[in-house]
Scaffold this active site. Structure first.
Site, mmCIF file in Angstrom:
data_model
loop_
_atom_site.group_PDB
_atom_site.id
_atom_site.type_symbol
_atom_site.label_atom_id
_atom_site.label_comp_id
_atom_site.label_asym_id
_atom_site.label_seq_id
_atom_site.Cartn_x
_atom_site.Cartn_y
_atom_site.Cartn_z
ATOM 1 N N LYS A 158 -6.859 0.018 -11.919
ATOM 2 C CA LYS A 158 -5.633 -0.064 -11.120
ATOM 3 C C LYS A 158 -5.951 -0.292 -9.653
ATOM 4 O O LYS A 158 -7.050 -0.027 -9.160
ATOM 5 C CB LYS A 158 -4.789 1.202 -11.283
ATOM 6 C CG LYS A 158 -5.491 2.525 -10.939
ATOM 7 C CD LYS A 158 -5.523 2.858 -9.459
ATOM 8 C CE LYS A 158 -6.256 4.154 -9.164
ATOM 9 N NZ LYS A 158 -6.463 4.392 -7.705
ATOM 10 N N ASP B 208 -4.419 9.990 -12.429
ATOM 11 C CA ASP B 208 -4.348 8.558 -12.726
ATOM 12 C C ASP B 208 -4.333 8.246 -14.222
ATOM 13 O O ASP B 208 -4.121 7.096 -14.612
ATOM 14 C CB ASP B 208 -5.536 7.820 -12.096
ATOM 15 C CG ASP B 208 -5.466 7.783 -10.573
ATOM 16 O OD1 ASP B 208 -4.369 8.000 -10.025
ATOM 17 O OD2 ASP B 208 -6.515 7.540 -9.948
#
Length: 311
Positions: A17, A145
């Site tokens: 990401k 995350d």
């Protein structure tokens, strides 16, 4: 009907990401911070293959040097597998083979992608069928995350980053990643942020307790406009990351001098993500950074989160 995977691997792929926006709240009494972030999953993937086994083990391959990674019970993928087994009452184990392509300690959530992929792979391998929401709950317990690596796409994260709400992103964005030869300690970058704020307390506004994502970021994502997004990129951790690793400033300068619309340190760094206007611009930027002897990868976003791959 549950498919029997015994004797062969379950293969799951999960993305790294970029934080296209990251605002960090004031330090809390427990030493942590609430954040407001806009995540975008990009086409740099971790591949996890899960095999039936009597105990829990993990091995690494891939384009990233993983010789320094721990393979004992502290490894995040092993923790994910053990957590799922405990929750489901599963008495066996799993052997994980992980092909790493996302930088280690690079601010791109590679370990989180491993954990998310492991949850889905083991759920499938063992036939536990816990369901998406329960797997997301386990993901949140593993790290801020991990839920996003599970869902992918583009999303807003609040709290510790694990409370997700989808964000509409039109089209595809072109990114060029400059990968560092060293890793970064996320806790140390946050500590440096706190020190930075203390040093400049007379000159900057106090941090919000509960930060929010700026509206212009959401508008740029909805419009699918890289020029608008370039104007909105923001990362509160960039200044402390640059203070701890000053060489990153030169990487940013080279990228922005060679056609990048904007550059940003991804998460706590040290990966630097450059936004390009179009695929041709991304290719030119990749060549320029490569000529300057930086390791670079072209990726696009958003992409899917963790998903089963048929081998």
């Amino acid at each position: 009907m549950t498919q029997n995977w015994r004797g062969k691997a379950v293969h799951v792929r999960a993305p790294g990401k970029i934080n296209v926006f990251l605002k960090v709240g004031a330090v809390m009494p427990d030493g942590y911070h609430d954040v407001a972030t806009a995540y975008q999953a990009v086409s740099l993937y971790e591949d996890v293959r899960a095999y039936d086994a009597d105990d829990f083990s993990v091995a690494f391959t891939g384009s990233i040097d993983s010789t320094g990674l721990l393979t004992d019970g502290s490894n995040l993928a092993i923790r994910a597998a053990r957590m799922l087994a405990h929750r489901a009452g599963y008495r066996g184990g799993v052997h994980l083979e992980i092909s790493k392509n996302v930088p280690i300690a690079g601010g791109m959530g590679g370990g989180s992608a491993d954990a998310a992929a492991t949850l889905l792979a083991c759920d499938t391998l063992w036939g536990t069928e816990l369901g998406r929401e329960e797997l997301l709950g386990l993901a949140a317990r593993l790290g801020a995350d991990v839920p996003f690596a599970f869902t992918g796409g583009t999303a807003i994260g609040t709290g510790r980053g694990d409370r997700l709400s989808p964000a509409l992103a039109k089209g595809q964005f072109q990114w060029v990643l400059a990968l560092a030869t060293f890793g970064s300690s996320t806790p140390e970058v946050y500590r440096e942020l706190d020190r930075h704020r203390d040093r400049h307390a007379q000159d900057i506004f106090p941090a919000q307790t509960q930060p929010t994502v700026d509206a212009d970021v959401l508008q740029a994502l909805r419009a699918g406009d890289p020029h608008m997004l370039a104007e909105s990129l923001h990362n509160d951790l960039q200044a402390p990351a640059l203070h701890l690793a000053p060489a990153l400033a030169q990487v940013l300068e080279i990228g922005e001098a060679n056609g990048a619309l904007a550059g940003i340190v991804s998460g706590s760094g040290p990966t630097v993500a450059f936004l390009a206007a179009d695929p041709d611009g991304a290719l030119e930027l990749q060549l320029a950074l490569g000529a300057a002897r930086h390791t670079v990868v072209r990726v696009t976003g958003p992409v899917h989160g963790a998903r089963l791959i048929g081998d």
